[in-house]
Design a protein around this motif. Structure first.
Motif, PDB file in Angstrom:
ATOM      1  N   ALA A 290      28.900  97.398  65.954  1.00  0.00           N
ATOM      2  CA  ALA A 290      29.918  96.528  66.553  1.00  0.00           C
ATOM      3  C   ALA A 290      30.503  97.125  67.825  1.00  0.00           C
ATOM      4  CB  ALA A 290      31.027  96.259  65.541  1.00  0.00           C
ATOM      5  N   GLY A 291      29.961  98.271  68.260  1.00  0.00           N
ATOM      6  CA  GLY A 291      30.385  98.848  69.530  1.00  0.00           C
ATOM      7  C   GLY A 291      31.451  99.916  69.434  1.00  0.00           C
ATOM      8  N   HIS A 292      31.839 100.290  68.214  1.00  0.00           N
ATOM      9  CA  HIS A 292      32.872 101.306  68.064  1.00  0.00           C
ATOM     10  C   HIS A 292      32.280 102.707  68.051  1.00  0.00           C
ATOM     11  CE1 HIS A 292      35.878  98.261  67.413  1.00  0.00           C
ATOM     12  NE2 HIS A 292      35.176  97.743  66.416  1.00  0.00           N
ATOM     13  N   ARG A 293      33.102 103.666  68.404  1.00  0.00           N
ATOM     14  CA  ARG A 293      32.737 105.070  68.283  1.00  0.00           C
ATOM     15  C   ARG A 293      33.224 105.548  66.920  1.00  0.00           C
ATOM     16  NH1 ARG A 293      35.522 109.877  71.759  1.00  0.00           N
ATOM     17  NH2 ARG A 293      34.490 111.654  70.759  1.00  0.00           N
ATOM     18  N   VAL A 294      32.371 106.209  66.167  1.00  0.00           N
ATOM     19  CA  VAL A 294      32.711 106.621  64.811  1.00  0.00           C
ATOM     20  C   VAL A 294      32.471 108.119  64.643  1.00  0.00           C
ATOM     21  CG1 VAL A 294      32.245 106.306  62.347  1.00  0.00           C
ATOM     22  CG2 VAL A 294      32.106 104.346  63.900  1.00  0.00           C
TER      23      VAL A 294
ATOM     24  N   HIS B 193      29.437  89.755  62.296  1.00  0.00           N
ATOM     25  CA  HIS B 193      28.302  89.022  62.826  1.00  0.00           C
ATOM     26  C   HIS B 193      28.150  89.289  64.326  1.00  0.00           C
ATOM     27  CE1 HIS B 193      31.307  86.250  64.366  1.00  0.00           C
ATOM     28  NE2 HIS B 193      31.758  86.075  63.151  1.00  0.00           N
ATOM     29  N   ALA B 194      27.134  88.728  64.928  1.00  0.00           N
ATOM     30  CA  ALA B 194      26.768  89.068  66.304  1.00  0.00           C
ATOM     31  C   ALA B 194      27.887  88.757  67.296  1.00  0.00           C
ATOM     32  CB  ALA B 194      25.496  88.321  66.692  1.00  0.00           C
ATOM     33  N   ALA B 195      28.526  87.597  67.139  1.00  0.00           N
ATOM     34  CA  ALA B 195      29.594  87.238  68.083  1.00  0.00           C
ATOM     35  C   ALA B 195      30.750  88.210  67.973  1.00  0.00           C
ATOM     36  CB  ALA B 195      30.069  85.807  67.801  1.00  0.00           C
ATOM     37  N   HIS B 196      31.085  88.582  66.740  1.00  0.00           N
ATOM     38  CA  HIS B 196      32.158  89.539  66.521  1.00  0.00           C
ATOM     39  C   HIS B 196      31.783  90.869  67.181  1.00  0.00           C
ATOM     40  CE1 HIS B 196      35.760  90.815  64.411  1.00  0.00           C
ATOM     41  NE2 HIS B 196      35.135  91.905  64.006  1.00  0.00           N
ATOM     42  N   MET B 197      30.528  91.273  67.028  1.00  0.00           N
ATOM     43  CA  MET B 197      30.071  92.538  67.589  1.00  0.00           C
ATOM     44  C   MET B 197      30.166  92.510  69.107  1.00  0.00           C
ATOM     45  SD  MET B 197      26.950  93.518  64.956  1.00  0.00           S
ATOM     46  CE  MET B 197      25.800  93.249  66.223  1.00  0.00           C
ATOM     47  N   ALA B 198      29.813  91.405  69.701  1.00  0.00           N
ATOM     48  CA  ALA B 198      29.860  91.315  71.154  1.00  0.00           C
ATOM     49  C   ALA B 198      31.285  91.443  71.660  1.00  0.00           C
ATOM     50  CB  ALA B 198      29.258  89.987  71.611  1.00  0.00           C
ATOM     51  N   GLY B 199      32.218  90.820  70.933  1.00  0.00           N
ATOM     52  CA  GLY B 199      33.611  90.918  71.329  1.00  0.00           C
ATOM     53  C   GLY B 199      34.155  92.319  71.172  1.00  0.00           C
TER      54      GLY B 199
END
Length: 279
Positions: free
Chosen positions: A50-54, A13-19
């Motif tokens: 979620a901000g990760h590099r894939v 979810h959005a909060a998880h993604m921000a973290g």
């Protein structure tokens, strides 16, 4: 070894993604036989959001790699695109390597050659070699166990002399019944239209020395059990975990063999959690 509690598969979810964005990890997703990097599209999208590099490399003669299988005579040749990716990384960078199905043997080879670049090796319902047996051992035990009904899978010699690896292509019956049985009709159509002829490279792997405890054995390992897998059934997944201890075991309920398509939200969260813990 004590099994970890079953993974609940909460969505990213959005909060998880921000973290997560504040602590981006590099996650390398390695496909199984006859597939390509395309098979990870749902999971990769979630992890990148979620901000990760894939990275989703196509192994040789897979996905959009232009080579035919006959130009890929050894398992190392087949794995070379993954090895090239790891070799290209800055010396200080570590990745989370995720191997699905036969991709477990690819990430084992990568861990043997580049242990310093692997934060964790994740075996997603994947073949997991040990450090004692021939590299072909888990594949041979799988075939001997007859836990998979191969149905209309085609195995063919590529040359009269038998010097090239036996080719393999999953037919529509086995794909629908044992690989994609919980996937959407759209993903089944996608898979059957994009699959290419592959190989398990068993004869070549049989000739190689076992992986070493000092290199492959030094890399932290997580096994993700797919509870509804009809291809590499749960019993064989558990046997591999008993055969070679890992740092952690996670489970995904309702996941068939193609969990990246049937349970992408649960799998993406599972991989993000692993990356946060080990990378």
């Amino acid at each position: 070894m004590q099994l970890q509690p079953q993974h609940t598969g909460r969505p990213l979810h959005a909060a998880h993604m921000a973290g997560e964005a504040a602590s981006s990890k590099h996650i390398v997703l390695v496909h199984g036989a006859c597939h390509g990097g395309w098979s990870w599209y749902k999971v990769a999208t979630r992890l990148e959001s979620a901000g990760h590099r894939v990275s989703m490399p196509d192994l040789a003669a897979s996905g959009v790699d232009p080579r035919p299988l006959r130009e890929v005579p050894t398992f190392r040749d087949y794995t070379q695109p993954l090895l090239d990716l790891l070799e290209s990384l800055p010396s200080e960078e570590k990745v989370v390597l995720v191997g699905h199905s036969l991709g477990g043997v690819n990430i084992a080879l990568a861990a043997e050659l580049f242990p310093e670049k692997v934060a964790a090796a994740v075996f997603l319902s994947a073949f997991m070699p040990d450090d004692r047996s021939p590299r072909s051992y888990v594949l041979e035990k799988f075939v001997e166990g007859k836990t998979l009904d191969w149905m209309d899978t085609e195995f063919k010699p590529q040359d009269p002399e038998g010097k090239l690896p036996i080719s393999m292509l999953f037919g529509p019956l086995v794909t629908r019944a044992n690989f994609y049985q919980l996937c959407s009709p759209e993903d089944l159509t996608l898979g059957m239209s994009l699959m290419r002829v592959g190989s398990m490279f068993v004869d070549d792997l049989r000739l190689q020395q076992p992986y070493t405890e000092a290199r492959h054995g030094s890399v932290r390992k997580v096994f993700v059990v797919c509870k509804d897998d009809r291809a590499i059934v749960e019993g064989f997944q558990r046997w591999m975990i008993e055969n070679y201890s890992v740092d952690e075991v996670k489970e995904i309920d309702g996941a068939d063999h193609m969990s990246m398509l049937s349970t992408p939200a649960e799998l993406a969260t599972c991989l993000a959690d692993i990356a946060e813990k080990y990378a």
